[in-house]
Design a protein around this motif. Sequence first.
Motif, PDB file in Angstrom:
ATOM      1  N   PRO A   1      21.939   2.175  23.404  1.00 18.77           N
ATOM      2  CA  PRO A   1      21.393   2.830  24.608  1.00 18.77           C
ATOM      3  C   PRO A   1      20.090   2.202  25.092  1.00 18.77           C
ATOM      4  CG  PRO A   1      21.823   4.439  22.846  1.00 18.77           C
ATOM      5  CD  PRO A   1      22.057   3.095  22.258  1.00 18.77           C
ATOM      6  N   GLU A   2      19.256   1.743  24.152  1.00 19.64           N
ATOM      7  CA  GLU A   2      17.970   1.171  24.571  1.00 19.64           C
ATOM      8  C   GLU A   2      18.187  -0.158  25.302  1.00 19.64           C
ATOM      9  OE1 GLU A   2      14.238  -0.657  24.844  1.00 19.64           O
ATOM     10  OE2 GLU A   2      15.755  -1.499  23.508  1.00 19.64           O
ATOM     11  N   ALA A   3      19.111  -0.972  24.770  1.00 15.11           N
ATOM     12  CA  ALA A   3      19.408  -2.267  25.407  1.00 15.11           C
ATOM     13  C   ALA A   3      20.009  -2.042  26.795  1.00 15.11           C
ATOM     14  CB  ALA A   3      20.371  -3.071  24.529  1.00 15.11           C
ATOM     15  N   LEU A   4      20.843  -1.008  26.890  1.00 16.23           N
ATOM     16  CA  LEU A   4      21.473  -0.686  28.176  1.00 16.23           C
ATOM     17  C   LEU A   4      20.425  -0.225  29.189  1.00 16.23           C
ATOM     18  CD1 LEU A   4      24.009  -0.201  29.888  1.00 16.23           C
ATOM     19  CD2 LEU A   4      24.272   2.024  28.770  1.00 16.23           C
ATOM     20  N   ALA A   5      19.520   0.656  28.736  1.00 11.54           N
ATOM     21  CA  ALA A   5      18.483   1.182  29.636  1.00 11.54           C
ATOM     22  C   ALA A   5      17.587   0.050  30.142  1.00 11.54           C
ATOM     23  CB  ALA A   5      17.651   2.232  28.901  1.00 11.54           C
TER      24      ALA A   5
ATOM     25  N   ALA B   1      16.100  -3.649  34.597  1.00 13.55           N
ATOM     26  CA  ALA B   1      15.891  -4.990  35.152  1.00 13.55           C
ATOM     27  C   ALA B   1      16.588  -5.121  36.508  1.00 13.55           C
ATOM     28  CB  ALA B   1      16.410  -6.046  34.176  1.00 13.55           C
ATOM     29  N   TRP B   2      17.845  -4.666  36.571  1.00 19.33           N
ATOM     30  CA  TRP B   2      18.558  -4.773  37.858  1.00 19.33           C
ATOM     31  C   TRP B   2      17.934  -3.841  38.895  1.00 19.33           C
ATOM     32  CZ3 TRP B   2      21.164  -8.680  39.375  1.00 19.33           C
ATOM     33  CH2 TRP B   2      21.914  -9.460  38.476  1.00 19.33           C
ATOM     34  N   GLU B   3      17.520  -2.643  38.454  1.00 15.60           N
ATOM     35  CA  GLU B   3      16.872  -1.730  39.409  1.00 15.60           C
ATOM     36  C   GLU B   3      15.569  -2.340  39.915  1.00 15.60           C
ATOM     37  OE1 GLU B   3      18.797   2.477  37.810  1.00 15.60           O
ATOM     38  OE2 GLU B   3      16.770   1.948  37.193  1.00 15.60           O
ATOM     39  N   GLY B   4      14.868  -3.041  39.023  1.00 19.82           N
ATOM     40  CA  GLY B   4      13.629  -3.713  39.429  1.00 19.82           C
ATOM     41  C   GLY B   4      13.879  -4.819  40.446  1.00 19.82           C
ATOM     42  N   CYS B   5      15.114  -5.346  40.458  1.00 21.63           N
ATOM     43  CA  CYS B   5      15.497  -6.367  41.455  1.00 21.63           C
ATOM     44  C   CYS B   5      15.955  -5.701  42.756  1.00 21.63           C
ATOM     45  CB  CYS B   5      16.638  -7.244  40.924  1.00 21.63           C
ATOM     46  SG  CYS B   5      16.174  -8.284  39.535  1.00 21.63           S
ATOM     47  N   GLY B   6      15.894  -4.374  42.798  1.00 26.12           N
ATOM     48  CA  GLY B   6      16.225  -3.651  44.028  1.00 26.12           C
ATOM     49  C   GLY B   6      17.634  -3.088  44.067  1.00 26.12           C
ATOM     50  N   ALA B   7      18.401  -3.265  42.975  1.00 23.25           N
ATOM     51  CA  ALA B   7      19.805  -2.847  42.987  1.00 23.25           C
ATOM     52  C   ALA B   7      19.973  -1.389  42.557  1.00 23.25           C
ATOM     53  CB  ALA B   7      20.612  -3.749  42.058  1.00 23.25           C
TER      54      ALA B   7
END
Length: 317
Positions: free
Chosen positions: A162-166, A171-177
């Motif tokens: 779960p930690e690796a997934l979060a 990271a993708w959310e930080g790219c705006g996704a």
Amino acid sequence: MTDTAASAPLYNRVALIGMGLIGGSFSLAARRAGLVGHVAGHARTEATRARALELGLCDSVHASAAEAAADADLVLLCVPMRAMAPVAEEIAPALKPGATVSDVGSAKGAVFEAVAPHIPEGVHLIPGHPLAGTEHSGPDAGFAELFENRWVILTPNAETDPEALARLRAAWEGCGANVDEMDPAHHDLVLAVTSHVPHAIAYTMVGVADDMRRVTQSEVIKYSAAGFRDFTRIAASDPTMWRDVFLTNKDATLEILGRFTEELFALQRAIRIGDGDHLHAYFTRTRAIRRGIIEAGQDTAAPDFGRTPPKPGTPKA
Ligand SMILES: NC(=O)C1=CN([C@@H]2O[C@H](COP(=O)(O)OP(=O)(O)OC[C@H]3O[C@@H](n4cnc5c(N)ncnc54)[C@H](O)[C@@H]3O)[C@@H](O)[C@H]2O)C=CC1
Ligand SMILES: O=C(O)C(=O)Cc1ccc(O)cc1
């Protein structure tokens, strides 16, 4: 994104295996948001490696994928689908325990089958797919805004840490996704409907028009309306990438192409026998679908899916 930039990176060291449109765009977006520390890039040719450095896609370049992956906290495979397995085999001995290996490939069942057997114990494999792209490829095609307000589908399973997934999600959310999770087989069927078969249709239609052009000279292109021009844009996509997509999402693509062909034959028959009611009912149904999408506010990706990269220095909208 300013907050993220001020805090510690999510991954101190990232390895990008493949620095074309998607790898390059991820790097530009993640670096701009301060999500990653050192980015080590691998590309097969010296020319791409030099260009990637010049464009600021990475901090170091490596002729060997294993060398780029060594000591990385995140290894992102950004290569064509059928290169995933050989690349995974090559980097496997270099992977650091606790590292995450992910990818951006357009089909997800095949990635897991190809990559998982090579991933050592203690390394997290979390396949992913950004639903964003253009018909352009190579390091010059990348741009930091590509993933803004687009979906990224991750396909974890019951064993995923779960930690690796979060962290990958962040990271993708930080790219705006916007990030969603899905079962790989479901992903492959959905993408066959929404992307893979539409590309097959575009390729075929442009091929038909090209045959026609031999008869009508330049008229097909000269008088083409927007719909056909969109087909030509899509049909200009990278041949290696799309060959691999169809060969690795074979079952779902064939399933949807089969259904498509049945519907097309029904339409063809209705035209031949003059069944206007069939045509009218069909077009009424499809118009309602489009209107439903717009009313539900779900048409965010459509208007500029294949937008051209902004010119350097262009202020963000
Ligand atoms: N182009 C698009 O619109 C989208 C592509 N994807 C997926 O992303 C992946 C990468 O696509 P793009 O960035 O568009 O491609 P690209 O052609 O722009 O970049 C691919 C990179 O992989 C490298 N590469 C190719 N074969 C390799 C091999 N055997 N070993 C090592 N490196 C190799 C190339 O040198 C290049 O640096 C593909 O799996 C594709 O299905 C996902 C979403 C959108
Ligand atoms: O350019 C377009 O219209 C696309 O459809 C981009 C695209 C291509 C492949 C993917 O797996 C996801 C998005």
